[in-house]
Each structure stands twice: as C-alpha cells, then as structure tokens.
Design an enzyme around this catalytic site. Structure first.
Site, PDB file in Angstrom:
ATOM      1  N   HIS A 262      60.946   8.957 129.787  1.00  0.00           N
ATOM      2  CA  HIS A 262      61.718  10.008 130.553  1.00  0.00           C
ATOM      3  C   HIS A 262      63.016   9.950 129.334  1.00  0.00           C
ATOM      4  O   HIS A 262      63.098  11.426 129.048  1.00  0.00           O
ATOM      5  CB  HIS A 262      62.464   9.552 132.042  1.00  0.00           C
ATOM      6  CG  HIS A 262      63.858  10.888 132.499  1.00  0.00           C
ATOM      7  ND1 HIS A 262      63.636  11.379 133.918  1.00  0.00           N
ATOM      8  CD2 HIS A 262      64.962  10.630 131.929  1.00  0.00           C
ATOM      9  CE1 HIS A 262      64.644  12.193 133.911  1.00  0.00           C
ATOM     10  NE2 HIS A 262      66.009  11.840 132.645  1.00  0.00           N
ATOM     11  N   GLU A 263      63.539   8.939 128.958  1.00  0.00           N
ATOM     12  CA  GLU A 263      64.555   9.326 128.074  1.00  0.00           C
ATOM     13  C   GLU A 263      64.207   9.916 126.890  1.00  0.00           C
ATOM     14  O   GLU A 263      64.844  10.929 125.992  1.00  0.00           O
ATOM     15  CB  GLU A 263      65.050   7.871 127.651  1.00  0.00           C
ATOM     16  CG  GLU A 263      65.624   7.725 129.191  1.00  0.00           C
ATOM     17  CD  GLU A 263      66.965   8.255 129.772  1.00  0.00           C
ATOM     18  OE1 GLU A 263      67.410   9.052 128.771  1.00  0.00           O
ATOM     19  OE2 GLU A 263      66.359   7.855 131.130  1.00  0.00           O
TER      20      GLU A 263
ATOM     21  N   GLY B 152      71.913   3.195 134.310  1.00  0.00           N
ATOM     22  CA  GLY B 152      70.436   2.975 134.447  1.00  0.00           C
ATOM     23  C   GLY B 152      69.859   3.084 133.134  1.00  0.00           C
ATOM     24  O   GLY B 152      68.684   1.897 132.373  1.00  0.00           O
TER      25      GLY B 152
ATOM     26  N   GLU C 158      67.354  17.361 133.477  1.00  0.00           N
ATOM     27  CA  GLU C 158      66.402  16.286 133.946  1.00  0.00           C
ATOM     28  C   GLU C 158      65.678  16.058 134.959  1.00  0.00           C
ATOM     29  O   GLU C 158      64.224  15.657 134.728  1.00  0.00           O
ATOM     30  CB  GLU C 158      67.650  15.804 135.303  1.00  0.00           C
ATOM     31  CG  GLU C 158      69.341  15.378 134.646  1.00  0.00           C
ATOM     32  CD  GLU C 158      68.957  14.286 133.227  1.00  0.00           C
ATOM     33  OE1 GLU C 158      67.842  13.533 133.285  1.00  0.00           O
ATOM     34  OE2 GLU C 158      69.488  13.935 133.034  1.00  0.00           O
TER      35      GLU C 158
ATOM     36  N   MET D 134      70.238   5.685 129.267  1.00  0.00           N
ATOM     37  CA  MET D 134      70.944   7.256 129.103  1.00  0.00           C
ATOM     38  C   MET D 134      69.853   7.208 127.535  1.00  0.00           C
ATOM     39  O   MET D 134      69.942   6.942 125.852  1.00  0.00           O
ATOM     40  CB  MET D 134      72.828   7.106 128.836  1.00  0.00           C
ATOM     41  CG  MET D 134      73.657   7.954 128.111  1.00  0.00           C
ATOM     42  SD  MET D 134      73.241   9.349 129.111  1.00  0.00           S
ATOM     43  CE  MET D 134      73.458  10.869 127.444  1.00  0.00           C
ATOM     44  N   GLU D 135      70.089   8.825 127.513  1.00  0.00           N
ATOM     45  CA  GLU D 135      69.496   9.598 126.482  1.00  0.00           C
ATOM     46  C   GLU D 135      70.270   9.907 124.968  1.00  0.00           C
ATOM     47  O   GLU D 135      69.506  10.332 124.332  1.00  0.00           O
ATOM     48  CB  GLU D 135      68.578  10.611 126.861  1.00  0.00           C
ATOM     49  CG  GLU D 135      69.603  12.019 126.942  1.00  0.00           C
ATOM     50  CD  GLU D 135      70.560  12.299 128.195  1.00  0.00           C
ATOM     51  OE1 GLU D 135      70.632  13.244 129.233  1.00  0.00           O
ATOM     52  OE2 GLU D 135      70.175  11.679 128.940  1.00  0.00           O
ATOM     53  N   ASN D 136      71.319   9.431 124.918  1.00  0.00           N
ATOM     54  CA  ASN D 136      71.858   9.117 123.451  1.00  0.00           C
ATOM     55  C   ASN D 136      70.675   9.203 122.540  1.00  0.00           C
ATOM     56  O   ASN D 136      69.995   9.084 121.987  1.00  0.00           O
ATOM     57  CB  ASN D 136      72.459   7.962 123.170  1.00  0.00           C
ATOM     58  CG  ASN D 136      73.712   7.564 124.242  1.00  0.00           C
ATOM     59  OD1 ASN D 136      73.912   8.147 124.379  1.00  0.00           O
ATOM     60  ND2 ASN D 136      73.349   6.731 124.571  1.00  0.00           N
TER      61      ASN D 136
ATOM     62  N   HIS E 240      64.180  13.387 126.931  1.00  0.00           N
ATOM     63  CA  HIS E 240      65.315  14.650 126.378  1.00  0.00           C
ATOM     64  C   HIS E 240      65.690  14.136 125.201  1.00  0.00           C
ATOM     65  O   HIS E 240      65.642  15.028 124.795  1.00  0.00           O
ATOM     66  CB  HIS E 240      65.675  13.112 127.056  1.00  0.00           C
ATOM     67  CG  HIS E 240      66.720  13.576 128.299  1.00  0.00           C
ATOM     68  ND1 HIS E 240      66.771  15.217 128.721  1.00  0.00           N
ATOM     69  CD2 HIS E 240      66.943  12.866 129.338  1.00  0.00           C
ATOM     70  CE1 HIS E 240      66.963  14.914 129.937  1.00  0.00           C
ATOM     71  NE2 HIS E 240      67.147  12.849 130.515  1.00  0.00           N
TER      72      HIS E 240
END
Length: 760
Positions: A176-177, A140, A199, A142-144, A180
């Site tokens: 959201h990402e 979906g 989260e 990812m907050e790398n 992070h």
C-alpha cells in the site's frame, strides 16, 4: 526517537511553507543531531560533519514534491539493505536487536518496487527507499517520499513468533505505502477532496501486488473482509460520498475512513473488471506518465481511462463517487425472464434515494453461462433462454449476480432463486467468493429486516461443511453479532449450540496443529475457528486450550502453542477467568510483561477483555490506561465480551475526560466510541449515549458518534423484529400442540434437517 508526521497539514508547524498538495517544491534539508544517532530524510546523505557531541547531516535536494511528504526520522537504529535490479538502495530500519525481523519486509519491498515499475510502466523515481519501524506510531504507516514510516507490527515479522495473518499484513501494508510512491507522491491529488484517489487506489493495488508476489495466498478472496466493511459503512445514512468537498485541511480527518479507502478500492476494482485488466493497466500507465511530478483530480483519471477504453467512464463512475450509498439489486423470475430493479440499500431497512449505473455480471446454472450488462433503468428484464440452451433446466438453474463480488452492491433474490442458490451451495457448485457474497448479502438483508431470521438460519445450514477461509471468517463475524443481539432481544436465549455445530466440521478438519503443506488460509482459519468455539463455550476447546496454555507457561518454546492459535488459547483462558479464579488473567499479564514482541503484546491485549466476569473486564480496561500499555495499543482491548458491554460503557463514561485528553488529538479516539457504543441493541441505550455526548462532542468524533448511534438503532430494530418473529414462530408450534408456550421465553436455537428449532 524523533519522527515527523506532516500529513495532512502539519508541515507548516515545522517550517514556513504553502502547505497544500498542489504547491509542490524542491527541498534541501540539513539537520543538526546528537552524533551517536542515525538521521534520515527523504533523500540520500551527501555530507556528514561531526563536531563534538553534534553532527551536521546534509541531504541531496529532492525532486519537486508536496509538503506533506517531507519527513525526518532521528534515533538509534540498525538496518538491513538490498538493491533492486536498477540499483535503488532499499533499507529497513528498526530498533537495535530487531534487525532479523526486518528481512521479510525488505524482500517484499524490493519485489514490490519491481512489480510497480512494470505495472505503471515507470521506474521508482528516487535513488533510495527507506522504511522505518517505529514503536510508538498511531498513524499505522505513512508514505513519505523515500522515507516510509510504519508502526512495528506493520513492518516487522518474526519467523518463530508471528502468525500467518501478521505476515500477510506486512505484505499488504508495505505494498500500500509503496504504491503511493507513484500514486500520491509522483502524481499527487490536486486537493484533499480527491484523497480517495490516493487511498482507494493504493488499497486496491496493494492487493494486486500481494497477489502477484504470493499467488498461493489468494488474497483477492480476503479483500472481501475490507469490502464488507466498506458496504457496512456506506449502508448508513450517516455516510458520505467518495468525493467530499473539503474546505480546509482540518476537515480531512473525517474522511479518512472506510469510504475513502475501501469503497474507493472497491469501485476501482469494479471498473477494472468492467473495462478489462489489460485496458485498465495501459490507461493507468498513460495517466501516470501524463501527470508525473504534478497534480491531478478524479476527472483526469476518468478521462485517461475513457480515452484508453472508449467507454463512458466519467458518466458511469460519477454515480459511484459523487453520491453516497450504493444499490441493492432485486432479481426475480417471471415467465422464464429475470426481472431486475435497483434501489438504495440502507442498513436500517428504510427507503433511500439514489440511482446508479450498475455493472451487472451474472451466471446461470454454470460459470460458462455468463452475461454482463449495465443496469440503468427500473425495471430491466433478461430472457433466461439467452443464457441456457436447455430449456428444461430453466425452472431449476441457479442464478448468481455479482459474480466474484466485483461490484459494489448487494443482491436480493426472490424465494425461488434463493432456494436454488441454497441447493447450489450445498452441492458445491459455487466458488468460495460467491458463497461469501450470498452469505454477506443475506445477513445484511436480514439485519435490514428485508429477510426473516428464520430463512437466514436455514441458509446457514447450507454452510455446515464449509472449509474456505473467506466464507468461514465472515460467518464467524456474523455469529458474534447474532449472539450479542439475540441475547439483548430475548434474555436467556442462546445461539451458542447452533454456531458450535456449524463450526465443528471445519475445526475437526483443521485440528490444533499446523499440517505439512497446508495453505496460508488454513493457517489463518485455524485460530479464528478455535477462537469462535472458545467464545461460544465449547468445553472440549476450552479444556484443550487450558492444557496447551499450561505447557506454554512451563516452556515458552513449546510446540503446543503455535503463534497461529495463541489468540484462540488466550481467549479460551480468559473465558474461564472470574473474580474467584484469576490465575489465567495473572498468567497472561506476566507473559505480556515478559515479551518484547509487539504482535504478542497485541494478541494478549485483545484477549484480556474476553472474560464473562464484569469485574475482570473492568480490571482489564483499567490496565489499558496504565503506563504499561503504549497509547496506540490501548484500542486493541476495547472489543469486550458480550457480558462486559455495560461495564465498558460505564468505564468509558467514567474515564472520558482522561481518554479525550490522551487520544483526542488523533483518529484513535474514534475507536473508543465505535468499539464500545456500536454493539448495543436498545433504543434506551441509544438515547443514553446521545445524552452523555450531547455536551462532549467535537469535530474529531462527531461523524463516528452519529454512525455508532445509528448502528445501535439498527441493532435495536432488528432485536425488536427478532422478538416478534420468535414469538410468532413459537405460537405457531403451540397451536399445533407441538410445544406449550411458556410464560418466560428462554430459548436455545438449533438446526435439525434444515428446520429452525427453538428448544425450550
């Protein structure tokens, strides 16, 4: 393309490392890649050397960070870029030819970074932020750190073909990402036990950011879609606390669920409401400043909030994070006093243990007469005279607990208070959020057999003139569930005409065409209402949908099929498809094959299994397994029609080995079980499901399987109660010579002047 996904514990498969969140390090990365490809990593490029067909790309050394946040992306990309006010270069990368679809997310990202810089009182910590749209990405998003990866539908927005809901999803996921980048990347959880800190907080603050960027969307009213999902999951016996002791990283997949994300977000929202927004924000900024570039745990956050507010936050919140479940607060009137009691709510209706410190908010007669207090003992009383100066109004004033649904608990009112609330809904005294809360709690209590179905239907009658998205969207979900379970409880019975009547008022107001200046929520609601009318077989809706679909087949750019109503039209088309009339199915497959827009493919896949013909449902399910459907997209078509449930279950059993092999390594396998198993409503089916999976269970599906079987049992108990209630109701009418009770119970449920009528 080549894309890494290291969270939670796969960095060790790429390079030797202490692969735990607390073991932070700096990283200096060099890549050798084909010279024609774009190569990205967490930090900006400092040097690129081309030698023949290869190039060597070197990146700046990163600041200290956890291994799971390291990322590499290689592929053929185009991009759009912009700068923030303090010079951070922001880019959106996507496949060549789709660059215009990245512009909206780029604007959202730049504005969101500005918002978080102010909210956390700390600027973004890297010199660049890159966001990449990936066609095949089952995670979906990812907050790398500095290189955020997204599935295409979570990042790309097509002005001409995407829906209002698609647009909102981009905003929420990007927010959201990017949250992070502070809460997770800069300040990282000490260990996976505290995953919810990452989260739950990112989920909550993404709505805060979206509300700031697009206040006209009123996204907090839509947070309740998530909130309901969290309450539903946590109302099961097979739930888990927000804080779960994780012994090794392989156990993490089991807690990446609605509890960590949505219950986590909900209790943070509840705490912010209790402490006050300004106090909460300043305490949070102190927490981020103190733990920047290091690790923290739940106690550290509570300590910062306790210090900033002077409130006993640790004591208050431990009851919400360290035990599973949540309370139902019962309230009744005795001698002009409100009496409150709490007990654990279980969706099964059985007794549960637990005690919470509950932040109670309530209004009496108006939103000006308001009271807040902590419910800690059983029972507690409150004199209504404290709330109302006019004693003559005490006997009729409505009382609403959990104002604006900021608390993570349910409320059960006595009959007197419930009647007052029903009157308040009919007279439009209550906000949309509170109307939603009463509806959602009442249905949950009805499913738990703590409230009769007849009284629930009477409450629904108060919503006949409802126009708000939040309320109607919830009502539509309820209608689908009631339709499925009543069909199992009393074959031949139908609630279709009842719900058609309930939805027609709003459908007539909204119409089929978008209106100039209409709200974002109305644009989303139109499609959902028309879909519901199609599912329940409303003939005029089915006819109009067919007319518009035919026009669309002749001209893909026709204004008659706006993106917001396409899903409704596709479902309506499939409701008329059968083995002897396959044209609509074949037409939709042709549209699917022609389009390259991810959202359009998703709309079609989620509609193909809507046919009432089991043979067509089977064909559509088999199509999901074909090479024409990307692996992560297959789950979009699992929500089959009520008539197709048995077909879907047989299909799941027949193809389980293939499904397990293809999807078994990730979390997507759980969608197959939850979507196909949970809708059943018989004890026999629960036993059959248990027997089938007895020798096929593994750690990836164990918790989901238990939860799904528990839901089947809950449905079965409710169906059993419905049968008894229906028989008793009909028998009472029979005794009064109103009707003669037939041998076979075929009934249609309608409402007339607030009474529930079973039409035989």
């Amino acid at each position: 393309m080549a894309i890494t996904q290291f969270k939670p514990d796969d960095a060790r498969r790429c390079f030797p490392c202490w692969d735990e969140p607390a073991c932070k390090a700096t990283f200096k990365i060099t890549l050798d890649v084909p010279s024609e490809l774009v190569a990205l990593s967490n930090m900006p490029i400092i040097e690129e050397k081309v030698v023949g067909d290869l190039k060597t790309v070197s990146y700046q050394e990163s600041p200290i960070m956890s291994t799971y946040l390291v990322a590499i992306v290689v592929g053929l990309f185009d991009y759009v870029e912009h700068l923030t006010s303090d010079g951070v270069k922001v880019r959106v990368y996507c496949q060549v030819g789709k660059v215009n679809q990245g512009k909206f997310a780029l604007d959202v990202a730049v504005r969101t970074l500005e918002f978080y810089k102010e909210y956390f009182a700390m600027p973004y910590s890297l010199p660049k932020l890159e966001m990449v749209a990936i066609p095949d990405f089952s995670f979906g998003s990812m907050e790398n750190y500095g290189l955020v990866t997204y599935y295409e539908t979570a990042l790309l927005y097509d002005v001409q073909h995407s829906t209002a809901a698609d647009k909102q999803r981009v905003v929420i996921v990007v927010a959201h990402e990017l949250a992070h980048q502070w809460f997770g990347n800069l300040v990282t959880m000490e260990w996976w036990t505290h995953l919810w800190l990452n989260e739950g907080f990112a989920t909550w603050v993404s709505y805060l950011a979206a509300d700031c960027l697009f206040p006209q969307w009123r996204v907090w009213t839509q947070f309740h879609d998530d909130y309901t999902e969290g309450l539903g999951m946590d109302g099961l016996r097979v739930s888990h606390p927000i804080e779960v002791k994780i012994n090794q990283a392989s156990e993490i997949d089991e807690i990446i669920d609605s509890i960590s994300y949505i219950k986590g977000a909900s209790v943070i929202r509840m705490l912010q409401s209790y402490l006050g927004a300004a106090c909460f924000q300043s305490s949070l900024a102190s927490y981020v400043k103190k733990f920047a570039w290091s690790n923290a745990n739940t106690k550290d956050l509570w300590a910062a909030l306790e210090e900033g507010s002077g409130e006993p936050v640790n004591k208050l919140m431990n009851s919400w994070t360290k035990q599973k479940g949540y309370p139902v607060v019962s309230v009744k009137v005795e001698d002009k006093k409100l009496v409150f009691e709490q007990s654990r709510f279980l969706a099964s209706g059985s007794h549960g243990d637990g005690q919470w410190i509950v932040p109670i908010t309530l209004c009496c007669g108006s939103y000006d007469a308001r009271k807040n207090f902590l419910l800690q003992t059983n029972p507690e009383t409150l004199d209504m005279k404290e709330l109302m100066s006019e004693e003559s109004n005490l006997a009729s004033a409505w009382v609403k607990l959990n104002v604006d649904q900021t608390g993570f608990y349910r409320v059960k009112y006595d009959e007197d208070l419930e009647a007052r609330l029903r009157n308040a809904i009919e007279n439009k005294y209550l906000s949309a959020t509170d109307r939603f809360g009463i509806l959602d709690d009442s249905f949950a209590l009805c499913m738990a057999r703590q409230k009769s179905f007849i009284s629930f239907l009477a409450l629904l009658n108060a919503y006949k003139e409802e126009l708000e998205y939040t309320v109607l969207s919830t009502l539509i979900k309820i209608s689908y569930k009631v339709d499925r379970i009543t069909a199992d409880a009393a074959p031949g019975s139908s609630v279709a005409s009842f719900f058609i009547e309930l939805f027609l008022h709003s459908a007539m107001k909204l119409g089929w065409e978008p209106k100039t200046g209409e709200s974002h929520q109305d644009a989303m609601l139109r499609g959902e209402i028309l879909t519901a009318l199609a599912v329940f077989g409303h003939n005029l809706t089915l006819e109009e949908a067919s007319r518009r679909f035919d026009a669309f087949l002749d001209d893909r750019n026709t204004p008659l099929l706006h993106p917001d109503i396409r899903k409704a039209v596709y479902v309506a088309v499939m409701r008329r498809v059968s083995t002897s009339n396959r044209f609509g199915y074949e037409d939709l497959l042709r549209v699917y094959r022609e389009t390259n827009l991810r959202q359009e493919k998703a709309r079609i896949l989620s509609s193909l299994t809507s046919s009432p013909d089991p043979n067509i449902t089977l064909e559509a399910l088999n199509f999901l397994l074909s090479s024409e459907v990307r692996t992560q997209d297959a789950v979009l078509g699992l929500a089959v029609s009520r008539e197709g449930r048995e077909t879907a279950w047989s299909w799941l059993k027949n193809y389980w080995e293939h499904i397990s092999k293809t999807w078994g390594s990730g979390y997507l396998i759980t969608h197959f079980i939850n979507s196909i198993v949970s809708p059943f409503a018989s004890f026999e089916k629960a036993e059959e499901i248990q027997e089938f999976f007895a020798s096929r269970t593994n750690s990836k599906i164990a918790r989901t399987l238990k939860q799904s079987i528990e839901r089947v049992h809950i449905n079965a108990y409710w169906a059993q109660g419905f049968r008894i209630e229906l028989q008793n109701h009909l028998a009472r009418f029979s005794e009064r010579n109103f009707v003669v009770l037939p041998q076979k119970m075929d009934a249609k449920i309608e409402m007339l002047e607030g009474y529930c009528i079973f039409v035989l």
